[in-house]
Design an enzyme around this catalytic site. Structure first.
Site, PDB file in Angstrom:
ATOM      1  N   CYS B 162       5.889  -0.970  50.049  1.00 36.79           N
ATOM      2  CA  CYS B 162       5.257   0.186  50.142  1.00 36.79           C
ATOM      3  C   CYS B 162       4.520   0.322  51.501  1.00 36.79           C
ATOM      4  CB  CYS B 162       3.979   0.251  49.002  1.00 36.79           C
ATOM      5  SG  CYS B 162       5.035   0.305  47.366  1.00 36.79           S
ATOM      6  N   HIS B 296      -4.703   3.658  50.965  1.00 36.60           N
ATOM      7  CA  HIS B 296      -3.565   3.426  50.285  1.00 36.60           C
ATOM      8  C   HIS B 296      -3.690   3.818  48.790  1.00 36.60           C
ATOM      9  CE1 HIS B 296       0.251   1.477  49.390  1.00 36.60           C
ATOM     10  NE2 HIS B 296      -0.380   0.701  48.483  1.00 36.60           N
ATOM     11  N   LYS B 325      -2.959  10.139  46.796  1.00 34.65           N
ATOM     12  CA  LYS B 325      -1.852   9.829  45.925  1.00 34.65           C
ATOM     13  C   LYS B 325      -1.899  10.675  44.769  1.00 34.65           C
ATOM     14  CE  LYS B 325       0.121   5.681  47.848  1.00 34.65           C
ATOM     15  NZ  LYS B 325      -0.619   5.456  49.018  1.00 34.65           N
ATOM     16  N   HIS B 330       2.571   7.817  44.175  1.00 38.03           N
ATOM     17  CA  HIS B 330       2.912   6.911  45.134  1.00 38.03           C
ATOM     18  C   HIS B 330       4.158   6.713  45.584  1.00 38.03           C
ATOM     19  CE1 HIS B 330       3.095   3.376  47.375  1.00 38.03           C
ATOM     20  NE2 HIS B 330       2.723   2.465  46.445  1.00 38.03           N
ATOM     21  N   PHE B 386      -0.051  -0.491  52.095  1.00 40.42           N
ATOM     22  CA  PHE B 386       0.124  -2.081  51.595  1.00 40.42           C
ATOM     23  C   PHE B 386       1.354  -1.974  50.527  1.00 40.42           C
ATOM     24  CE2 PHE B 386      -4.758  -1.494  51.875  1.00 40.42           C
ATOM     25  CZ  PHE B 386      -4.761  -1.432  53.378  1.00 40.42           C
ATOM     26  N   PHE B 388       3.942  -4.945  47.890  1.00 43.20           N
ATOM     27  CA  PHE B 388       4.253  -5.984  47.241  1.00 43.20           C
ATOM     28  C   PHE B 388       4.820  -6.988  48.345  1.00 43.20           C
ATOM     29  CE2 PHE B 388       6.314  -5.035  43.022  1.00 43.20           C
ATOM     30  CZ  PHE B 388       4.982  -4.827  42.275  1.00 43.20           C
TER      31      PHE B 388
END
Lengths: 264, 403
Positions: B162, B296, B325, B330, B386, B388
């Site tokens: 992301c 984020h 979002k 997202h 940000f 995974f």
């Protein structure tokens, strides 16, 4: 426009190529190339839980990356990184697609977080403690060239050492037939902006429309064309030969990379 | 860094095709999230699906690239005169002097998910019409884009979950600065697929209702899809090329890794803090000089808590911020690019967009989180992305006449 950096460490692992010191005589033709399945070492640096969850791409990047960094005598945690791979964890991708096509779509959390293209980069940072920037790239068959360009522009513009890892692992069937990468293969290079006592060679990279160099040995050439990360082998061969000169590496269809090599 | 000029930009997401619809949705606090009706998905969740993607037809010469992700890419490229701007840049600089740097997380994986439903019952083989390289492969959207325009410069996909389409600005910056290219098509494209819907569901991170970033009762994310693009060029130095007063410039980029966990952020947002600090340092700015932060803000418990701590540690409690979002969902690998465009709209139109769907702010996160739109002059904004693997990227943009 040219970009210059110094290679301070090399990592290499692939079918019949167990590490950089042991592969130089094969690349120069002094020893015959005998292909056998790539042996991926267990990633000892990872905590036990992560080690259990790590697939081939994680093992391959850790093995080649640490070989290059140890050869250069550097601390992995200090280096920014560039991971370039033509695909992700192929076994994991197959398992997810199989489940999603079945009546039970509840894929596991580990399968899911291992599905991202930056899995290797994530495990690398956990294993080495590197909190540095990590670029994670894919350019299909051009992935080696894309990784080298990204890494060398980082070295030149940001005036920093960096480690570049170009690594590929195979898909199982049925994806293998659609993308036949025969085995795991990786090259890692530690690049530096200034010449140091560690430097092995100075490389100067530019874009060219000249054709990519081929390897004389038919089996090595077959490796070069069948695995994107192995498109970097002519560069390693030139360094193994201990001769200054120019190699042209495969990159995008009409655009290749000319690399002028001066040994240090 | 030498600032770079976003000479053109565009975004297509569930809140609209192109800038006008996007801005109007933000002004009207309209969400693009709706109950999920995508494909055969049987999850109770909301998604931000872009209408009309299936109807997009790629040019016949690019038929091998046909998949949902490249259809959305083309839909995005056709908005706001963006394709025309790329053609003008080709005439100005040459096709080999323009790079392509696009972010995606899932690329055309949907094509493979669908192909796995049509395997040969005897051999298990995938159907003969399945083409891996130009659809599923992560590079496909950048390769499609370079072929769409006939670009021959460096091209790559950045795929770090992301943060992907935030980090493309960094790769492009370096290659422009190094002199390898004069301009770059940057951005991100990510589309709905089963892997992410069922994957986030397996982690317990999917909200049943539309996501509520920074809400005390937040309970997960809503997945969206988007295509966002920007054309990056050096800031013209010649007086005759005078930029418009409202020109948007990229001022700073910060990148870091958490080195903590594959799917959970560092609980104190340490990596996030490093990325924001590095972006401020590169831009030569103090935290007080940032007028708005596009968070984020995924609406998962752990992201918003960690990001909130990191933002408060650097900016204190007074900098207006929100996650958009709740409007777009997202959009994963497209989020950095989409939110960069939202930041550019904020700068040009003097709009600090509210975070929508959020009813009661989490009292444990002490930020000036916007629940209502705010109209004010905006000079500099920061956007967080940000992902995974603990990947973090922060971007700072500014408006030329207010720097």
């Amino acid at each position: 426009m040219t970009l210059t950096a110094y290679i301070e460490g090399i990592g290499l692992l692939g079918p019949g190529l167990s590490d950089w010191p042991g592969s130089q005589a094969i690349l120069t033709g002094q020893q015959p190339y005998l292909s056998h399945k790539t042996i991926l070492p267990s990633p000892a640096l990872l905590p036990a839980a992560e080690r259990r969850r790590s697939g081939a791409i994680v093992k391959l990047t850790l093995a080649t990356g640490l070989e290059a960094i140890n050869a250069a005598g550097l601390d992995a945690a200090s280096l920014p990184s560039v991971f370039s791979a033509s695909g992700g964890d192929g076994e994991n991708c197959h398992a997810i697609c199989e489940m999603l096509a079945s009546s039970d779509r509840q894929i596991s959390p580990t399968r899911f977080h291992n599905s991202v293209h930056n899995t290797a980069s994530g495990y690398w940072s956990i294993a080495t403690g590197a909190m540095t920037a990590s670029s994670v790239l894919c350019a299909f068959d051009a992935s080696f060239g894309a990784g080298l360009l990204e890494a060398i522009s980082q070295v030149v513009v940001d005036n920093t050492r960096t480690i570049m890892l170009a690594c590929d692992t195979p898909y199982p069937e049925p994806l293998y037939s659609a993308r036949p990468i025969p085995d795991a293969f990786g090259i890692a290079l530690v690049l530096a902006p200034e010449r140091s006592t560690r430097a092995l060679a100075k490389i100067t990279v530019s874009l060219t429309d000249a054709s990519a160099d081929q390897l004389d040995d038919a089996a090595l050439e077959s490796l070069r064309v069948s695995i994107p990360a192995a498109r970097g082998l002519p560069l390693l061969r030139a360094i193994a030969l201990q001769q200054d000169g120019r190699v042209v590496l495969d990159y995008l269809d009409s655009t290749h990379l000319a690399v002028d090599i001066t040994l240090c | 860094m030498n600032p770079l000029w976003l000479s053109h930009f565009t975004a297509t997401s569930s809140i609209g095709r192109g800038l006008e619809q996007t801005l109007s949705a933000l002004r009207q606090r309209r969400t693009g999230l709706a109950p999920c009706t995508f494909d055969t998905v049987d999850l109770a969740t909301y998604t931000g699906e872009v209408a009309g993607v299936d109807a997009v037809q790629l040019p016949a010469r690019l038929a091998d690239f046909d998949c949902r992700n490249n259809r959305l890419a083309q839909l995005g490229l056709m908005q706001d005169g963006f394709a025309g701007a790329v053609h003008a840049a080709i005439a100005k600089y040459g096709a080999q002097r323009i790079g392509v740097f696009l972010g995606t997380s899932t690329s055309g994986i949907l094509q493979t998910e669908l192909a796995y439903r049509r395997r040969d019952p005897d051999t298990g083989a995938l159907p003969a019409d399945f083409i891996y390289g130009t659809t599923h492969n992560t590079f496909s959207v950048a390769d499609f884009t370079r072929h769409y325009f006939g670009l021959t410069g460096p091209a790559v996909v950045v795929s770090s979950a992301c943060s992907s389409s935030a980090k493309v600005f960094s790769s492009a910056r370096r290659m422009i600065e190094a002199g390898l290219i004069d301009a770059a098509v940057v951005g991100g494209v990510d589309t709905l697929c089963l892997t992410t819907l069922y994957g986030f569901n397996s982690l317990g991170l999917i909200a049943e209702q539309a996501c509520r970033p920074y809400d005390a009762q937040r309970n997960g994310l809503s997945i969206g899809e988007a295509a966002a693009f920007a054309l990056l060029e050096r800031v013209p130095q010649h007086p005759r090329d005078n930029l418009n007063p409202d020109a948007v410039l990229l001022l700073g980029i910060g990148e870091s890794s958490d080195a903590y966990h594959m799917s959970s952020p560092h609980p104190d947002g340490l990596g996030a803090r490093m990325a924001m600090q590095d972006a401020l340092k590169m831009a030569g700015l103090q935290p007080s000089e940032i007028d708005y932060i596009n968070l984020h803000g995924t609406a998962t418990q752990s992201n918003d808590a960690a990001e909130g701590k990191a933002v408060a540690a650097i900016f204190g409690h007074g900098t207006p911020c929100s996650s958009t979002k709740g409007a777009t969902g997202h959009t994963l690998g497209a989020a950095g690019g989409l939110e960069a465009v939202i930041c550019a709209l904020a700068l040009q139109h003097g709009l600090l967009p509210a975070g929508i769907n959020t009813r009661q702010l989490d009292p444990s996160i002490d930020l000036d989180y916007l629940l209502d739109n705010r109209d004010q002059a905006v000079a500099r904004v920061l956007s967080n992305s940000f992902g995974f693997g603990g990947t973090n990227c922060s971007l700072i943009f500014g408006r030329k006449d207010r720097l």
